[in-house]
Motif scaffolding. Structure first.
Motif, PDB file in Angstrom:
ATOM      1  N   ASN A 181     -18.214  28.972  44.239  1.00 11.36           N
ATOM      2  CA  ASN A 181     -18.925  29.809  43.035  1.00 11.36           C
ATOM      3  C   ASN A 181     -19.271  28.819  42.120  1.00 11.36           C
ATOM      4  O   ASN A 181     -17.802  28.274  41.622  1.00 11.36           O
ATOM      5  N   THR A 182     -20.198  28.129  41.445  1.00 11.40           N
ATOM      6  CA  THR A 182     -20.596  27.536  40.280  1.00 11.40           C
ATOM      7  C   THR A 182     -20.998  28.401  39.341  1.00 11.40           C
ATOM      8  O   THR A 182     -21.603  27.571  38.096  1.00 11.40           O
ATOM      9  N   GLU A 240     -23.095  30.937  38.737  1.00 10.36           N
ATOM     10  CA  GLU A 240     -24.309  31.914  38.890  1.00 10.36           C
ATOM     11  C   GLU A 240     -24.058  32.870  39.676  1.00 10.36           C
ATOM     12  O   GLU A 240     -24.447  33.315  41.130  1.00 10.36           O
ATOM     13  N   ASP A 262     -22.867  36.290  47.963  1.00 11.29           N
ATOM     14  CA  ASP A 262     -23.524  37.516  47.210  1.00 11.29           C
ATOM     15  C   ASP A 262     -23.045  38.819  47.374  1.00 11.29           C
ATOM     16  O   ASP A 262     -22.281  39.451  48.062  1.00 11.29           O
ATOM     17  N   THR A 272     -22.809  34.563  43.518  1.00  4.83           N
ATOM     18  CA  THR A 272     -23.862  33.873  44.331  1.00  4.83           C
ATOM     19  C   THR A 272     -22.702  32.709  44.334  1.00  4.83           C
ATOM     20  O   THR A 272     -21.728  31.660  43.747  1.00  4.83           O
ATOM     21  N   GLN A 330     -27.355  38.618  42.591  1.00  3.79           N
ATOM     22  CA  GLN A 330     -28.787  38.895  42.545  1.00  3.79           C
ATOM     23  C   GLN A 330     -29.071  39.083  44.210  1.00  3.79           C
ATOM     24  O   GLN A 330     -29.797  38.606  44.577  1.00  3.79           O
TER      25      GLN A 330
END
Length: 136
Positions: A12-13, A15, A31, A18, A39
């Motif tokens: 997971n970066t 976002e 997600d 997500t 999202q």
């Protein structure tokens, strides 16, 4: 070294929720749905768990049917997961239903139910598991 039967990585970066998943040569997205702050760009982790069990049952049944030479056009499995806090027994419950493209005899249905319950993930999820988590 233990016999590793499956492996996956998740990243997971930032976002929201997500998360990119990778296993062997396959990449997927996980997600959370909008109502949980995600999202909704991919299935939630619990959905992946249900998909894994459903696909394992269908693949195991197809292998058996092929070996026996039984002509069945399609096999469908649906898996619903109910958390332990939502039922009186206090256990997590996987409700699994399997259907077939052709009408089956009682004997065939009994045998195929036994085969579905013998799929590797069905057996794995029926046993207690330990989860060991380490931080690098």
């Amino acid at each position: 070294m233990p016999n590793i039967i499956a492996t996956a990585e998740a990243e997971n970066t930032g976002e929201a929720y997500t998360t990119t998943l990778q296993t062997n040569r396959h990449m997927l997205i996980a997600d959370e749905p909008f109502d949980l702050g995600g999202q909704d760009l991919g299935p939630a982790p619990g959905d992946f768990l249900c998909m894994a069990l459903a696909s394992c049952m269908v693949i195991t049944l197809r292998m058996y049917l092929t070996r026996k030479g039984w002509e069945i056009s399609w096999i469908k499995a649906k898996v619903n997961l109910v958390k332990s806090t939502d039922n009186a027994a206090g256990n997590n419950i996987f409700y699994c239903s399997v259907s077939f493209g052709e009408k089956l005899s009682t004997e065939q249905r009994e045998k195929l139910c036994k085969i579905a319950k013998a799929c590797p993930l069905h057996r794995l999820l029926n046993k207690p598991s330990d989860i060991i988590t380490l931080l690098d």
